[in-house]
Design a protein around this motif. Structure first.
Motif, PDB file in Angstrom:
ATOM      1  N   LYS A   1      -9.519  33.086   5.191  1.00  0.00           N
ATOM      2  CA  LYS A   1     -10.412  34.217   5.436  1.00  0.00           C
ATOM      3  C   LYS A   1     -10.161  34.769   6.830  1.00  0.00           C
ATOM      4  N   ALA A   2     -10.719  35.920   7.102  1.00  0.00           N
ATOM      5  CA  ALA A   2     -10.551  36.559   8.402  1.00  0.00           C
ATOM      6  C   ALA A   2     -10.970  35.616   9.526  1.00  0.00           C
ATOM      7  N   GLY A   3     -10.130  35.539  10.530  1.00  0.00           N
ATOM      8  CA  GLY A   3     -10.403  34.672  11.667  1.00  0.00           C
ATOM      9  C   GLY A   3      -9.717  33.333  11.602  1.00  0.00           C
ATOM     10  N   ASP A   4      -9.271  32.918  10.419  1.00  0.00           N
ATOM     11  CA  ASP A   4      -8.573  31.635  10.305  1.00  0.00           C
ATOM     12  C   ASP A   4      -7.236  31.694  11.044  1.00  0.00           C
ATOM     13  N   LYS A   5      -6.894  30.570  11.671  1.00  0.00           N
ATOM     14  CA  LYS A   5      -5.649  30.464  12.429  1.00  0.00           C
ATOM     15  C   LYS A   5      -4.844  29.301  11.865  1.00  0.00           C
ATOM     16  N   VAL A   6      -3.644  29.609  11.390  1.00  0.00           N
ATOM     17  CA  VAL A   6      -2.827  28.582  10.739  1.00  0.00           C
ATOM     18  C   VAL A   6      -1.398  28.632  11.269  1.00  0.00           C
ATOM     19  N   TYR A   7      -0.711  27.512  11.118  1.00  0.00           N
ATOM     20  CA  TYR A   7       0.709  27.470  11.474  1.00  0.00           C
ATOM     21  C   TYR A   7       1.454  26.620  10.458  1.00  0.00           C
ATOM     22  N   THR A   8       2.744  26.825  10.369  1.00  0.00           N
ATOM     23  CA  THR A   8       3.607  25.994   9.535  1.00  0.00           C
ATOM     24  C   THR A   8       4.986  25.951  10.155  1.00  0.00           C
ATOM     25  N   SER A   9       5.598  24.791  10.103  1.00  0.00           N
ATOM     26  CA  SER A   9       6.945  24.642  10.661  1.00  0.00           C
ATOM     27  C   SER A   9       7.901  24.199   9.574  1.00  0.00           C
ATOM     28  N   PHE A  10       9.184  24.329   9.849  1.00  0.00           N
ATOM     29  CA  PHE A  10      10.205  24.039   8.852  1.00  0.00           C
ATOM     30  C   PHE A  10      11.364  23.285   9.502  1.00  0.00           C
ATOM     31  N   MET A  11      11.612  22.083   8.985  1.00  0.00           N
ATOM     32  CA  MET A  11      12.712  21.241   9.460  1.00  0.00           C
ATOM     33  C   MET A  11      12.636  20.951  10.958  1.00  0.00           C
ATOM     34  N   GLY A  12      11.462  21.135  11.524  1.00  0.00           N
ATOM     35  CA  GLY A  12      11.286  20.840  12.935  1.00  0.00           C
ATOM     36  C   GLY A  12      11.936  21.818  13.883  1.00  0.00           C
ATOM     37  N   LYS A  13      12.474  22.941  13.349  1.00  0.00           N
ATOM     38  CA  LYS A  13      13.236  23.849  14.205  1.00  0.00           C
ATOM     39  C   LYS A  13      12.822  25.310  14.061  1.00  0.00           C
ATOM     40  N   MET A  14      11.752  25.564  13.346  1.00  0.00           N
ATOM     41  CA  MET A  14      11.247  26.927  13.141  1.00  0.00           C
ATOM     42  C   MET A  14       9.742  26.822  12.921  1.00  0.00           C
ATOM     43  N   ILE A  15       8.977  27.713  13.533  1.00  0.00           N
ATOM     44  CA  ILE A  15       7.531  27.654  13.368  1.00  0.00           C
ATOM     45  C   ILE A  15       6.975  29.067  13.223  1.00  0.00           C
ATOM     46  N   LEU A  16       5.977  29.204  12.356  1.00  0.00           N
ATOM     47  CA  LEU A  16       5.278  30.466  12.124  1.00  0.00           C
ATOM     48  C   LEU A  16       3.798  30.252  12.402  1.00  0.00           C
ATOM     49  N   LEU A  17       3.193  31.184  13.126  1.00  0.00           N
ATOM     50  CA  LEU A  17       1.763  31.137  13.395  1.00  0.00           C
ATOM     51  C   LEU A  17       1.121  32.420  12.878  1.00  0.00           C
ATOM     52  N   PHE A  18      -0.057  32.289  12.276  1.00  0.00           N
ATOM     53  CA  PHE A  18      -0.771  33.439  11.724  1.00  0.00           C
ATOM     54  C   PHE A  18      -2.234  33.379  12.135  1.00  0.00           C
ATOM     55  N   GLN A  19      -2.769  34.525  12.530  1.00  0.00           N
ATOM     56  CA  GLN A  19      -4.211  34.693  12.669  1.00  0.00           C
ATOM     57  C   GLN A  19      -4.624  35.746  11.656  1.00  0.00           C
TER      58      GLN A  19
END
Length: 466
Positions: A65-83
Motif C-alpha cells: 500500500k501507499a507508504g510501504d518501503k521495500v527492497y530486493t536484491s539479486f545474487m548479492g550484486k544488484m539491489i532495488l528499492l521502492f517506496q
C-alpha cells in the motif's frame, strides 16, 4: 551558457550539510569497494530507514500500500528499492538508476602460481582501464570464496593498517628505455598484470615435501589453509577483486574535493541511495536501482539487460492492484528515470580533449547529458526536449545547482550508460550525474559541492517529477 559556481551561493548551513553528506559518502566508499559490499551497505541502510524485504511481503501474502518501503536484491550484486506512492503503479515510477561496479582487476579461476621464487595470482582486468596506472601501488584483495559445501568465505585483505598489501610490479626506470618508447596501451600487457603475493618459501621443518619444487606457492597455500580454511581448488568458485588499498580522502588545501577509488559510479549510487532513503509521502512510486556489470556492457544476470527489474515490477503490480501484464507494461512505459552516471569534469591540464562550452565543471552542480554515445551519438539515449523542460522546472524550483554537458569533443571519444536499456520500455530517460576528474583511474576526484547538489537534485526528482 555559463552556470554559477554553487560554492559562491552557499550559506553556513549549506556548507555544513555539504560536509556532512561528503563524510557519509566517504564512509560508504570505504566499505563498498565491490558490488557485493555496496549491496550489503545499501541493505543495512535501507533497513535502518524502515525498508523491509519484498520477499517478506510475498511469503506473508501481504498486499503493498501507499507508504510501504521495500527492497530486493539479486545474487548479492544488484539491489532495488521502492517506496510505494499514492498513485496506481501503472501511472509510472520515478526511477534513480546507477551502477555499483567499477573498473578493477579480477583474479582468474586457476590463479596461484610460482615463478622464480615469487608467488603470484593470475588476473584479468575488468572494464576500461589504463593498465599502466595499476603498477607499483598498494592493492587490496576483496571478494568471496565459496567452498563445495556452500560455505562462503569473505575476503578483505589490505584495508586494515595491520594487513599486508599487494602489488603489480613495474620495470625499474634504469632498464626501461625500450618500455618508455611503447604506446601507453602497450607499456604493460594484460597477461602481465599479475599480483605479487609472496616470496617466502616453505621449509622442510614447516612441512615442505622434498619433491615439491614450488616452495613459495606451497607456503602461500599453507597460510590460506590456516587463515581461511581454503584450498587451491576453492579458487575455482571464487570472485576476488583487486582494488586500490586505502580510504577515501579529502583533497585540496581547502578540503573541497574527495579523492577515492570507485567514484564511477558509486558517487551516483550512494547519492541516489541517500535521496531515496529520505522521502516524505509521495504520489508516484519511487525506485532506486543499484546495478552491476555496467562497465562491461550491462550484461549477465546482475546487469541492467537482465529481466530482474522487470520481473520485480511485475511482482509489485500483482501486490498492489492485481496481476496484469498490461499494467506492468504501463508502469514501465509511464516511468521517468535519471540514469545516474558520472560525467567527465573539464580538466585544464588536458583542455584539448574537451569542448569547453559543452563541458561539465567542478562546483557547478548536478550534470545532465541530453545524449551520450560516441562519434555521431552512436549507442546513445537522446532525451526528449519536453522531458528536459520538466526537469529544468523541478530543479529550479528546488534551487538545485545543475549544468548541461557532453563527454569530450565530438570526434575524440565518448561513453554510454544504462539509459538506452531503460528507454527501450518507452519511458523518459536522461543521463544525470556528478562530474569527476581522472575517471577510471585508481583514484578519481569529485567536488563536495557537486555531491551535495546531486543529493538535492535526486531528492527533488523523486518528490516532484510527475
Amino acid at each position: 551558457m555559463d552556470r554559477r559556481n554553487v560554492w559562491k551561493t552557499y550559506t553556513q548551513a549549506d556548507l555544513k550539510k555539504a560536509e556532512e553528506i561528503s563524510a557519509r559518502y566517504k564512509k560508504c566508499l570505504d566499505g563498498g569497494k565491490t558490488e557485493r559490499e555496496c549491496v550489503e551497505i545499501a541493505t543495512r541502510m535501507a533497513e535502518e530507514a524502515g525498508y523491509r524485504p519484498l520477499e517478506t511481503y510475498k511469503k506473508e501474502g501481504q498486499a503493498l500500500k501507499a507508504g510501504d518501503k521495500v527492497y530486493t536484491s539479486f545474487m548479492g550484486k544488484m539491489i532495488l528499492l521502492f517506496q510505494i506512492g499514492s498513485e496506481p503503479l501503472e501511472n509510472g515510477m520515478n526511477i534513480l538508476g546507477a551502477h555499483i561496479d567499477s573498473p578493477r582487476i579480477d583474479v582468474k579461476q586457476n590463479p596461484v602460481y610460482e615463478s622464480d621464487d615469487m608467488a603470484y595470482l593470475d588476473t584479468h582486468y575488468y572494464g576500461g582501464i589504463k593498465k599502466y596506472q595499476w603498477l607499483a601501488s598498494p592493492l587490496a584483495l576483496h571478494g568471496v570464496i565459496v567452498k563445495k559445501d556452500g560455505t562462503k568465505v569473505c575476503v578483505n585483505i589490505g584495508e586494515n593498517e595491520n594487513d599486508p598489501v599487494f602489488v603489480i610490479t613495474d620495470l625499474l626506470v634504469h632498464l626501461s628505455a625500450q618500455q618508455m618508447e611503447q604506446k601507453a596501451s602497450a607499456v604493460v600487457e594484460g597477461e602481465n598484470l599479475d599480483l605479487l603475493i609472496g616470496s617466502h618459501p616453505l621449509t622442510e621443518a614447516e612441512g615442505l615435501e622434498k619433491e615439491d619444487k614450488e616452495a613459495v606457492k606451497a607456503n602461500v597455500l599453507k597460510i590460506l589453509k590456516e587463515t581461511y580454511d581454503i584450498t587451491e581448488e576453492d579458487f575455482t568458485s571464487a570472485e576476488l577483486e583487486i582494488v586500490p588499498a586505502g580510504k577515501a580522502r579529502d583533497c585540496g588545501i581547502d578540503r573541497s574535493m574527495v579523492l577515492a577509488y570507485g567514484q564511477d559510479d558509486r558517487i551516483c549510487a550512494f547519492t541516489s541511495l541517500f535521496a531515496m532513503l529520505d522521502n516524505p509521502q509521495i504520489s508516484r512510486t519511487a525506485c532506486c536501482i543499484l546495478v552491476d556489470k555496467e562497465e562491461i556492457g550491462s550484461v549477465g544476470a546482475t546487469g541492467m539487460h537482465s529481466r530482474f527489474f522487470e520481473n520485480t515490477v511485475a511482482e509489485l503490480v500483482a501486490m498492489t492492484s492485481g496481476e496484469s501484464e498490461l499494467k506492468v507494461r504501463r508502469a514501465l512505459q509511464n516511468s521517468k528515470m535519471l540514469s545516474s552516471d558520472v560525467s567527465a569534469a573539464y580538466d585544464p591540464m588536458f583542455a584539448s580533449a574537451f569542448e569547453k562550452r559543452s563541458s561539465a565543471f567542478f562546483g557547478r552542480g548536478l550534470v545532465f547529458n541530453k545524449f551520450t554515445g560516441s562519434r555521431g551519438k552512436n549507442g546513445s539515449n537522446d532525451a526528449n526536449a519536453e522531458y528536459i523542460a520538466q526537469i529544468r522546472k523541478v530543479m529550479d524550483e528546488a534551487e538545485v545547482g545543475y549544468q548541461y554537458a557532453e563527454l569530450g569533443k565530438v570526434d575524440v571519444g565518448g561513453g554510454g550508460t544504462i539509459a538506452y536499456i531503460m528507454a527501450q520500455y518507452g519511458m523518459e530517460v536522461i543521463d544525470s550525474g556528478v562530474a569527476v576528474l581522472c575517471m577510471h583511474a585508481q583514484y578519481e576526484i569529485a567536488s563536495k559541492a557537486d555531491i551535495y547538489e546531486a543529493v538535492k537534485g535526486y531528492k527533488a526528482f523523486i518528490e516532484h517529477i510527475g
